[in-house]
Design a protein around this motif. Structure first.
Motif, short mmCIF file in Angstrom:
data_model
loop_
_atom_site.label_atom_id
_atom_site.label_comp_id
_atom_site.label_asym_id
_atom_site.label_seq_id
_atom_site.Cartn_x
_atom_site.Cartn_y
_atom_site.Cartn_z
N ASN A 1 -6.64 2.67 12.60
CA ASN A 1 -6.61 2.68 11.14
C ASN A 1 -5.38 2.02 10.54
OD1 ASN A 1 -8.13 3.31 8.84
ND2 ASN A 1 -6.92 5.15 8.44
N TYR A 2 -4.86 0.97 11.16
CA TYR A 2 -3.75 0.22 10.60
C TYR A 2 -4.29 -0.96 9.78
CZ TYR A 2 -0.28 2.79 13.28
OH TYR A 2 0.53 3.78 13.79
N TRP A 3 -4.66 -0.69 8.54
CA TRP A 3 -5.19 -1.73 7.67
C TRP A 3 -4.11 -2.20 6.70
CZ3 TRP A 3 -9.86 -3.39 9.12
CH2 TRP A 3 -10.66 -2.53 9.87
N PHE A 4 -4.33 -3.36 6.10
CA PHE A 4 -3.44 -3.81 5.04
C PHE A 4 -3.62 -2.91 3.81
CE2 PHE A 4 -3.58 -7.65 7.61
CZ PHE A 4 -2.25 -8.07 7.56
N THR B 1 4.77 -7.04 5.19
CA THR B 1 5.95 -6.26 5.58
C THR B 1 5.60 -4.78 5.72
OG1 THR B 1 7.42 -7.81 4.46
CG2 THR B 1 8.30 -5.63 4.93
N ASP B 2 4.79 -4.28 4.81
CA ASP B 2 4.36 -2.89 4.88
C ASP B 2 3.65 -2.59 6.20
OD1 ASP B 2 3.37 -0.22 3.76
OD2 ASP B 2 1.48 -1.27 4.10
N LEU B 3 2.78 -3.50 6.63
CA LEU B 3 2.07 -3.30 7.90
C LEU B 3 3.03 -3.36 9.08
CD1 LEU B 3 -0.54 -2.85 9.45
CD2 LEU B 3 -0.90 -5.33 9.45
N TRP B 4 3.97 -4.32 9.06
CA TRP B 4 4.92 -4.42 10.18
C TRP B 4 5.76 -3.14 10.28
CZ3 TRP B 4 1.70 -7.69 10.90
CH2 TRP B 4 1.61 -8.96 10.36
N VAL B 5 6.14 -2.58 9.14
CA VAL B 5 6.93 -1.35 9.16
C VAL B 5 6.11 -0.23 9.80
CG1 VAL B 5 7.99 0.46 7.75
CG2 VAL B 5 8.39 -1.94 7.19
N ARG B 6 4.87 -0.06 9.37
CA ARG B 6 4.04 1.01 9.92
C ARG B 6 3.80 0.81 11.42
NH1 ARG B 6 -0.96 0.80 7.56
NH2 ARG B 6 -0.56 -0.95 6.17
N LEU B 7 3.56 -0.42 11.82
CA LEU B 7 3.38 -0.70 13.25
C LEU B 7 4.69 -0.50 14.00
CD1 LEU B 7 1.17 -3.94 13.09
CD2 LEU B 7 0.45 -1.69 13.90
N GLY B 8 5.80 -0.94 13.40
CA GLY B 8 7.10 -0.82 14.05
C GLY B 8 7.55 0.60 14.28
N LEU B 9 7.03 1.52 13.48
CA LEU B 9 7.36 2.93 13.66
C LEU B 9 6.66 3.54 14.87
CD1 LEU B 9 7.27 4.14 9.94
CD2 LEU B 9 9.29 4.05 11.43
N HIS B 10 5.63 2.87 15.40
CA HIS B 10 4.83 3.48 16.46
C HIS B 10 4.62 2.58 17.69
CE1 HIS B 10 3.61 5.78 12.82
NE2 HIS B 10 3.68 6.78 13.66
N LEU C 1 7.73 -1.40 -5.28
CA LEU C 1 6.94 -0.27 -4.80
C LEU C 1 7.06 -0.10 -3.30
CD1 LEU C 1 3.70 -0.70 -6.96
CD2 LEU C 1 5.61 0.87 -7.35
N LEU C 2 7.10 -1.23 -2.58
CA LEU C 2 7.25 -1.18 -1.13
C LEU C 2 8.57 -0.55 -0.73
CD1 LEU C 2 6.37 -1.93 1.75
CD2 LEU C 2 7.30 -4.23 1.34
N THR C 3 9.64 -0.86 -1.47
CA THR C 3 10.96 -0.31 -1.13
C THR C 3 11.01 1.20 -1.29
OG1 THR C 3 11.89 -0.56 -3.36
CG2 THR C 3 12.07 -2.46 -1.86
N GLN C 4 10.05 1.77 -2.00
CA GLN C 4 10.03 3.22 -2.24
C GLN C 4 9.09 3.96 -1.30
OE1 GLN C 4 12.36 4.16 -4.78
NE2 GLN C 4 12.70 1.98 -4.40
N LYS C 5 8.41 3.23 -0.45
CA LYS C 5 7.31 3.83 0.32
C LYS C 5 7.76 4.62 1.54
CE LYS C 5 2.75 2.65 2.17
NZ LYS C 5 1.74 1.58 2.38
N PHE C 6 8.91 4.26 2.13
CA PHE C 6 9.31 4.86 3.41
C PHE C 6 10.61 5.67 3.30
CE2 PHE C 6 6.79 1.05 4.34
CZ PHE C 6 5.80 1.60 5.14
#
Length: 320
Positions: free
Chosen positions: A178-181, A191-200, A232-237
């Motif tokens: 479930n790693y969708w854009f 960048t949002d996707l790379w961050v989520r993938l990079g965490l795991h 908005l991306l800078t506030q997500k994580f």
């Protein structure tokens, strides 16, 4: 993940919106690959130019085209991935270009690292006509060949080791994990996707350049809504940053970039929020100087820089 002989190996997903000048060269760079086991899925995202007409001139059974109303690049990419049949997803923007060794390099590294799921090839950036910049990275464990990057954030402070048109991701990551854009992010969804993938996941990086990022330097200052989406991306994580210092530094560098755009656009409210969130110890000397400049000075410097880069006289990165 092992590649079977009886399956489509790569699904090349291309979102297309008003790129009639580029799409034919982009597609030809795929058709001219040394490795030929692929399908191409183009999602025409409501183009209003002759992009679709150009697509219809191509007769290759591996090319599959779908047209939707204009919904944004994340929707287009996600739809292309859902329609894919390949074991691996290779993303490609409609104005970028692959060298003939691009897919062949992925085949080699997938065989070498069969248990990994995220692969990245090195790339160079076309800033303006005939002016290319070789990507630099903040940390790589080896000077050549392939390497496993266990900390995506540490390696991506100057340029991201993952760039949309030079990544290869196991289809299972999307369809079973479930790693969708994120379709709510208009800009910075990669960048949002790379961050989520990079965490795991670790990323496997190939230092050989296999792709060209076609980037007009003036675009970074001309898109009026770009900085709002990236804010908005800078506030997500924010929550994850509290326990991951590498992510915090990476996001602070992203905040710096968005801060500059906010100042350029005169959005003092968002600029003030970003500045309060940035740990200045995560910035280099150049960035610390720039963040202290008045808005009108910063705007003039950015305009001058853009002009000099377009002329090929100057290429200055504050992230080095």
């Amino acid at each position: 993940m092992k590649i079977r002989n009886d399956e489509i190996v790569f699904s090349v997903v291309i979102p297309l919106y008003n790129k009639e000048r580029y799409i034919l060269n982009t597609l030809n760079s795929v058709f001219n690959q040394n490795y030929q086991n692929f399908e191409i899925i183009v999602i025409n995202d409501g183009s209003t130019d002759n992009s679709l007409k150009t697509l219809k001139t191509i007769s290759d059974k591996r090319l599959h085209c779908f047209t939707i109303k204009n919904s944004g690049v994340s929707v287009a990419r996600n739809l292309g991935i859902k329609k894919s049949k390949g074991a691996f997803i290779c993303l490609l923007d409609a104005d970028d270009y692959w060298y003939p060794n691009h897919l062949d390099s992925f085949v080699k590294v997938i065989h070498e690292f069969p248990n990994e799921v995220v692969f990245c090839n090195n790339y160079e950036t076309l800033l303006s006509k005939n002016i290319k910049r070789i990507s630099k990275y903040s940390y790589l464990p080896l000077s050549s060949g392939y390497c496993i990057i266990t900390d995506y954030f540490k390696s991506s402070l100057i340029n991201s080791i993952a760039w949309t048109s030079a990544v290869c991701i196991s289809n299972s990551v999307f369809k079973t994990s479930n790693y969708w854009f994120d379709e709510n992010i208009a800009s910075g969804q990669d960048t949002d996707l790379w961050v989520r993938l990079g965490l795991h996941f670790p990323f496997v990086f190939n230092k050989e350049i296999t792709a060209i990022h076609n980037k007009n330097i003036s675009d970074s200052l001309s898109k009026s809504n770009n900085y709002e989406s990236r804010f908005l991306l800078t506030q997500k994580f924010l929550k994850q940053e509290k326990t991951n210092l590498s992510l915090k530094k990476f996001m602070d560098n992203n905040r710096f970039s968005v801060y500059v755009k906010c100042k350029y656009k005169g959005d003092t409210g968002k600029a003030s929020i970003l500045r309060s969130q940035i740990d200045k110890d995560n910035l280099n000397y150049k960035q610390k100087v720039i963040i202290s400049l008045p808005g009108f000075v910063l705007k003039n410097l950015l305009t001058i820089k853009t002009f000099l880069v377009q002329k090929g006289w100057f290429d200055f990165s504050v992230f080095e």
